[in-house]
Write a protein that holds these residues in place. Sequence first.
Motif, PDB file in Angstrom:
ATOM      1  N   LEU A  32      40.580  54.565  66.134  1.00  0.00           N
ATOM      2  CA  LEU A  32      39.705  55.603  66.676  1.00  0.00           C
ATOM      3  C   LEU A  32      39.634  56.795  65.738  1.00  0.00           C
ATOM      4  O   LEU A  32      40.661  57.341  65.332  1.00  0.00           O
ATOM      5  N   ASN A  45      38.172  61.825  74.381  1.00  0.00           N
ATOM      6  CA  ASN A  45      39.027  61.274  73.331  1.00  0.00           C
ATOM      7  C   ASN A  45      40.494  61.321  73.730  1.00  0.00           C
ATOM      8  O   ASN A  45      41.234  60.372  73.495  1.00  0.00           O
ATOM      9  N   THR A  95      38.032  60.687  65.776  1.00  0.00           N
ATOM     10  CA  THR A  95      37.606  61.676  66.763  1.00  0.00           C
ATOM     11  C   THR A  95      37.036  62.912  66.066  1.00  0.00           C
ATOM     12  O   THR A  95      37.193  63.072  64.849  1.00  0.00           O
ATOM     13  N   TYR A 152      43.354  48.614  67.652  1.00  0.00           N
ATOM     14  CA  TYR A 152      42.292  49.558  67.982  1.00  0.00           C
ATOM     15  C   TYR A 152      42.413  50.669  66.961  1.00  0.00           C
ATOM     16  O   TYR A 152      43.516  51.091  66.599  1.00  0.00           O
ATOM     17  N   LEU A 204      35.265  54.089  68.161  1.00  0.00           N
ATOM     18  CA  LEU A 204      36.362  53.172  68.463  1.00  0.00           C
ATOM     19  C   LEU A 204      35.977  51.780  67.985  1.00  0.00           C
ATOM     20  O   LEU A 204      34.900  51.280  68.324  1.00  0.00           O
TER      21      LEU A 204
END
Length: 187
Positions: A57, A9, A59, A55, A141
């Motif tokens: 993401l 990540n 985690t 994008y 993602l």
Amino acid sequence: MSTTTPLSNSQLIASLGLIKHPEGGYFVETDRQPDEVPTPFVDGKPPRSLATSIYYLLTHDDPNGVIHMNKSVTYHVLHHGRAEYTLIHPTSPPRIEKVVMGEDVSKGETRLLLVGTGVWKMSKLLPVDLAMGDKNTTGCLITEVVVPGFHWEDHQFLTMDGLTDLFKDSPNAEQHMDMLAPFVRKY
């Protein structure tokens, strides 16, 4: 057959230039179309880009977003990982839908999720993935494409007062409030 080792990540965050997102997780804007359209939401306001993309993401260390709404339509396209989306549709009473973005279509997962205008949403990594996955590589993602393009004026975070108001006429108001309150942004 590919033998490429997946990025951690932290490597993914660095290589894509991601920064912390106010909704939770990490993001970077990847495109803002130069062509503009009149905003369909508020008369007299500046035009919006035809489309924008980011994008986004989640985690292991930042596993969920908070409930928010965009007036624009948003397309979510999976790159890797899995995440559960909670969608609150503007019906009376509001309808809650859970959708898992992932690769296993046999289990009802999807690689493409369209969230329409006026729908409250939030995403989170699945508890089973957090429990069983590698802390350094567990994540999800996606690319988000917003049409017309994202503008903060067309975005709203759900507040506790808003959550209460949203479910005031729902027969399961208390159950919904308990489930959703942890994902309301704390100011």
